[in-house]
Scaffold this motif. Structure first.
Motif, PDB file in Angstrom:
ATOM      1  N   PHE A 126      27.956  -4.501   7.785  1.00  0.00           N
ATOM      2  CA  PHE A 126      27.225  -5.178   6.701  1.00  0.00           C
ATOM      3  C   PHE A 126      28.115  -5.303   5.467  1.00  0.00           C
ATOM      4  O   PHE A 126      29.218  -4.758   5.426  1.00  0.00           O
ATOM      5  N   TYR A 127      27.601  -6.049   4.467  1.00  0.00           N
ATOM      6  CA  TYR A 127      28.379  -6.279   3.251  1.00  0.00           C
ATOM      7  C   TYR A 127      27.762  -5.569   2.052  1.00  0.00           C
ATOM      8  O   TYR A 127      26.554  -5.671   1.831  1.00  0.00           O
ATOM      9  N   ARG A 128      28.590  -4.882   1.306  1.00  0.00           N
ATOM     10  CA  ARG A 128      28.179  -4.391  -0.005  1.00  0.00           C
ATOM     11  C   ARG A 128      28.426  -5.533  -1.000  1.00  0.00           C
ATOM     12  O   ARG A 128      29.509  -6.122  -1.021  1.00  0.00           O
ATOM     13  N   VAL A 129      27.416  -5.851  -1.819  1.00  0.00           N
ATOM     14  CA  VAL A 129      27.509  -6.990  -2.733  1.00  0.00           C
ATOM     15  C   VAL A 129      27.453  -6.489  -4.170  1.00  0.00           C
ATOM     16  O   VAL A 129      26.520  -5.774  -4.553  1.00  0.00           O
ATOM     17  N   ARG A 130      28.469  -6.835  -4.939  1.00  0.00           N
ATOM     18  CA  ARG A 130      28.437  -6.514  -6.373  1.00  0.00           C
ATOM     19  C   ARG A 130      28.217  -7.814  -7.126  1.00  0.00           C
ATOM     20  O   ARG A 130      29.008  -8.749  -7.021  1.00  0.00           O
ATOM     21  N   LEU A 131      27.132  -7.865  -7.877  1.00  0.00           N
ATOM     22  CA  LEU A 131      26.728  -9.081  -8.600  1.00  0.00           C
ATOM     23  C   LEU A 131      26.868  -8.865 -10.103  1.00  0.00           C
ATOM     24  O   LEU A 131      26.384  -7.864 -10.642  1.00  0.00           O
ATOM     25  N   ARG A 132      27.503  -9.808 -10.784  1.00  0.00           N
ATOM     26  CA  ARG A 132      27.660  -9.713 -12.231  1.00  0.00           C
ATOM     27  C   ARG A 132      27.358 -11.062 -12.864  1.00  0.00           C
ATOM     28  O   ARG A 132      27.511 -12.104 -12.221  1.00  0.00           O
ATOM     29  N   ALA A 133      26.968 -11.057 -14.134  1.00  0.00           N
ATOM     30  CA  ALA A 133      26.728 -12.311 -14.844  1.00  0.00           C
ATOM     31  C   ALA A 133      27.094 -12.135 -16.308  1.00  0.00           C
ATOM     32  O   ALA A 133      27.102 -11.014 -16.829  1.00  0.00           O
TER      33      ALA A 133
END
Lengths: 316, 316
Positions: free
Chosen positions: B261-268
């Motif tokens: 699976f993928y670890r997702v780091r989200l930033r804005a």
């Protein structure tokens, strides 16, 4: 009477004040220039204040330069900020003023001006302007826009508090952040690069050469630079990339110019490297200097000298 | 009686104090933990202070974790810093203490502890510890090592004053820099990457995808990551690279894990994006959140949702 007191007296006496800074301005040059202009305008609304020099498109948000005719200088107080020596003053009419003031934080190897305030212990000329405002805060008023200019200047000259900052710098920044301006936006604008610059960054990271001695360099020929479309973005973002490598003790960017020779930016973490710059038509600070390499052979000479210097330091 | 006063009273009463922080610690977790430990040790040399949790090799310079037996907890005051909720506390024996204190700057959605001091207006838990020291400076003494810990924590949580800082943060930093420690070295160590990480950076810059809406993402499969030799360096340096692009409004790193699976780091930058994280098995701050993508399809879903979100914001 301190230099600051003399300078304030000169400002009070003058009806017209023209503020200069150095050529090829960085944020501290513009920040100290525009910040001082704002400080004087807000404190003494009856005075006329001009900021001169070539407009730098990338820093237009800090304010526009003024176009003024030669005769304005004759009756003006001229203040030059952040400029170590006279040949680097942007707009050489500075010499035509009635009185000349130097405000700077670089080593005072080439003094000039009727009045001079040079303090090499501060981070930036923008910090000096803030200190000036603080010292005479009962007489002076700083605007939000002026605070933003000074903040940007300090951020610029310290690599956003990466180096050259101390407790006084941070106290100044804390003071500036009491004003109403968008420091997040300033930080972002100084920390980000264009998509094309990101591609160049990728190229640099993949093609940099790191010697065993810890010298990290890249040679950017016209051919390489022309393969990207940097536009007006400039190349100053490349130097910090080279220093990002934890084992790099010194680093350099060799950037070929249209005329064929190379502009060399030399940096070091601890080991003074400006001796090499001096031998190759340049100079500067111990850890940040610039030189010229006339051709590929001189590029290789500089690499060899830097490698040798780092080896000598490693051995003793 | 403020929370701070209550906490100081608890510290004074206790002979043994055990300080925890969250799992997978960042510099602020370690900085607030070790800084508080230093503060108590220097102020009350007769007390025994332990810091527990898994040792983080990359932050070993900030101090070693202690190995203690279960029975120590029964008579101890336990203080947990920088940890929003109980499942994230590193070393779950924290619950065995006589008294439990929470000190944190994250939103207090899941309160815990007999005494709790939560302030979301500060940059970091390290800033809170400094404020604690300042408030009781007539009774407390901070060591140089403790000041270094707190400085590192603030630098870590603000991206070195890039965001989340204000005039109070800078005043705290100015106060910390009056102590004798090498902040240049701390800044350098937190700003530099290994030569191999530089190669990964080059790959990322050359392969990131920027949508017209301003979503900048990269998918790092196991195959790609295995082609580099990052060792213990970790991959956290990749996220800030994505945000370096001036036209990026939000960005993400999809990092495949050994399990597939993928670890997702989200930033804005400005637009809250944590709604997407919540829909995909994660959560976090509005501008900084994390999620899980079970497979390539879910990766594409997240990209589509982010792109859609940015388009909606662009249209008003």
């Amino acid at each position: 009477m301190t230099a600051q007191t003399q300078i304030l007296a000169q400002i009070k006496q003058a009806d017209t004040i023209i503020i200069h800074r150095h050529q090829r301005p960085d944020p501290d040059a513009i920040g100290s220039q525009m910040g001082l202009a704002e400080l004087i305008r807000t404190s003494f609304p009856e005075k006329t204040v001009y900021t001169v020099g070539k407009q730098a498109p990338s820093m237009a948000w800090m304010g526009e330069m003024d176009q003024i005719s030669d005769d304005v200088f004759q009756r003006a107080l001229v203040i030059v900020t952040d400029t170590a020596n006279e040949p680097r003053v942007d707009d050489q009419r500075y010499i035509e003023g009635r009185t000349l003031v130097k405000i700077d934080h670089h080593p005072n190897d080439e003094p000039y001006g009727d009045y001079s305030w040079v303090d090499t212990t501060v981070s930036s000329s923008s910090e000096l302007i803030y200190d000036f405002y603080q010292e005479f805060s009962d007489e002076l008023t700083l605007s939000d826009a002026g605070a933003a200019d000074l903040y940007a200047g300090i951020v610029g000259d310290t690599g956003r508090f990466l180096y050259a900052s101390d407790t006084a710098t941070m106290a100044a920044v804390s003071g500036l952040m009491k004003f109403d301006f968008d420091w997040n936006k300033i930080n972002q604008s100084m920390d980000t690069i264009s998509p094309e610059a990101a591609k160049v960054s990728g190229y640099v990271y993949e093609h940099m050469t790191l010697t065993d001695s810890g010298f990290n360099y890249i040679i950017l020929t016209n051919e390489i630079l022309d393969s990207f479309d940097l536009g007006d973005f400039g190349t100053s973002f490349i130097v910090p990339l080279m220093g990002k490598i934890n084992v790099a003790k010194a680093w350099a960017v060799f950037e070929q110019q249209d005329e064929g020779f190379y502009r060399v930016r030399l940096r070091a973490r601890n080991i003074p490297i400006n001796g090499i710059a001096k031998r190759h038509g340049g100079g500067g600070h111990p850890l940040a200097s610039g030189a010229i390499a006339q051709n590929d052979e001189e590029v290789q000479e500089i690499i060899k000298e830097a490698d040798q210097l780092l080896k000598e330091h490693a051995n003793g």
